[in-house]
Design a protein around this motif. Structure first.
Motif, PDB file in Angstrom:
ATOM      1  N   ALA A 113     -22.341  32.656 -40.954  1.00 32.49           N
ATOM      2  CA  ALA A 113     -23.213  33.552 -40.327  1.00 32.49           C
ATOM      3  C   ALA A 113     -24.457  33.794 -41.417  1.00 32.49           C
ATOM      4  CB  ALA A 113     -22.473  34.666 -39.783  1.00 32.49           C
ATOM      5  N   THR A 114     -25.646  33.940 -40.735  1.00 32.09           N
ATOM      6  CA  THR A 114     -26.757  34.353 -41.595  1.00 32.09           C
ATOM      7  C   THR A 114     -27.291  35.226 -40.834  1.00 32.09           C
ATOM      8  OG1 THR A 114     -26.932  32.298 -42.707  1.00 32.09           O
ATOM      9  CG2 THR A 114     -29.004  33.571 -42.457  1.00 32.09           C
ATOM     10  N   ILE A 115     -27.534  36.567 -41.467  1.00 32.28           N
ATOM     11  CA  ILE A 115     -28.284  37.728 -40.801  1.00 32.28           C
ATOM     12  C   ILE A 115     -29.717  37.623 -40.884  1.00 32.28           C
ATOM     13  CG2 ILE A 115     -28.725  40.288 -40.655  1.00 32.28           C
ATOM     14  CD1 ILE A 115     -25.913  40.488 -42.369  1.00 32.28           C
ATOM     15  N   VAL A 116     -30.459  37.834 -39.440  1.00 31.68           N
ATOM     16  CA  VAL A 116     -31.696  37.662 -39.274  1.00 31.68           C
ATOM     17  C   VAL A 116     -32.353  38.957 -39.237  1.00 31.68           C
ATOM     18  CG1 VAL A 116     -33.589  36.562 -37.977  1.00 31.68           C
ATOM     19  CG2 VAL A 116     -31.408  35.395 -38.177  1.00 31.68           C
ATOM     20  N   ASP A 117     -32.955  39.471 -40.192  1.00 33.27           N
ATOM     21  CA  ASP A 117     -33.838  40.729 -40.297  1.00 33.27           C
ATOM     22  C   ASP A 117     -35.208  40.633 -40.130  1.00 33.27           C
ATOM     23  OD1 ASP A 117     -31.880  42.919 -40.067  1.00 33.27           O
ATOM     24  OD2 ASP A 117     -31.414  42.574 -42.085  1.00 33.27           O
ATOM     25  N   ASP A 118     -35.851  39.571 -40.348  1.00 35.02           N
ATOM     26  CA  ASP A 118     -37.344  39.612 -40.262  1.00 35.02           C
ATOM     27  C   ASP A 118     -37.936  39.552 -38.934  1.00 35.02           C
ATOM     28  OD1 ASP A 118     -40.053  38.533 -41.474  1.00 35.02           O
ATOM     29  OD2 ASP A 118     -39.572  37.180 -39.569  1.00 35.02           O
ATOM     30  N   PRO A 119     -38.767  40.845 -38.580  1.00 36.53           N
ATOM     31  CA  PRO A 119     -39.144  40.786 -37.452  1.00 36.53           C
ATOM     32  C   PRO A 119     -39.923  39.644 -36.770  1.00 36.53           C
ATOM     33  CG  PRO A 119     -40.168  42.558 -38.872  1.00 36.53           C
ATOM     34  CD  PRO A 119     -39.370  41.523 -39.931  1.00 36.53           C
TER      35      PRO A 119
END
Length: 215
Positions: A113-119
């Protein structure tokens, strides 16, 4: 997941087709923090081929667990039904001596899993999900600087699940005689409860491909 030889997916195309038929809701299972139980989150997902895309609310407790260990399982289950014992009784024995079982299809994805936080990356994730779930395009544009989604992006986090391994199971008594499997499929169609009809459809589809089981 334990898989008998007769329950195994016949090929990769089989489980991919099953997922594509609309089985797009599952459970994300994450190892718990030290001393804590695993975290399990039910959610829709989008299949990207070698990865899965999901998004969850920022307050969800799953994030700390993923940051601690990004190795996760995503499990999808469907087309299931309970098969009463009398339906499975062998010829010549009392119907009440038949042993019941469950039929179901299941696909389990092992992922990193890779968390995506960039808008903008989150906006693109939502666009891809909406393209799947609302293909008619009957929704507002997803843009970081436009309502309604722009102001809501800060309240979610995305997840990109890179698939590293897949196991699939189609448990429909494929080792039983053809007559037995046909009879059970007919009984399921007649009963017509819950997921009986799609379960019967899966059993007949497998029967058509496999025919009599050959070890």
């Amino acid at each position: 997941m334990f898989i008998q030889p007769w329950d195994a997916s016949l090929d990769e195309a089989e489980w991919r087709a099953w997922i594509a038929e609309g089985h797009d809701f599952g459970q994300l299972s994450v190892n718990g923090l030290p001393g804590r139980p695993p975290v399990v989150v039910p959610t829709h997902f989008t299949d990207g081929g070698n990865h899965l895309l999901i998004h969850l609310a920022r307050p969800n407790p799953v994030w700390k667990a993923i940051e601690h260990d990004p190795n996760v399982i995503f499990s999808v289950i469907g087309d299931y039904a309970f098969i009463p014992g009398p339906w499975r009784a062998k010829p010549g024995i009392p119907a009440t001596d038949g042993v019941p079982t469950s039929y179901y299809a299941a696909v389990q994805f092992t992922c990193h899993a890779t968390i995506v936080d960039d808008p903008e990356a989150k906006a693109e994730l939502l666009r891809r999900q909406l393209a799947h779930f609302q293909p008619d395009g009957d929704h507002a544009a997803v843009a970081v600087d436009q309502p309604p989604y722009g102001r809501m992006l800060s309240g979610i986090r995305g997840l990109r699940l890179e698939v590293t391994h897949v196991v699939a199971k189609f448990k429909y008594d494929d080792h039983k005689p053809v007559e037995h499997r046909t009879s059970v499929a007919d009984r399921l169609a007649d009963r017509g409860e819950g997921l009986d009809v799609p379960t019967a459809r899966q059993q007949l589809r497998r029967l058509d491909r496999i025919g009599p089981w050959k070890p």
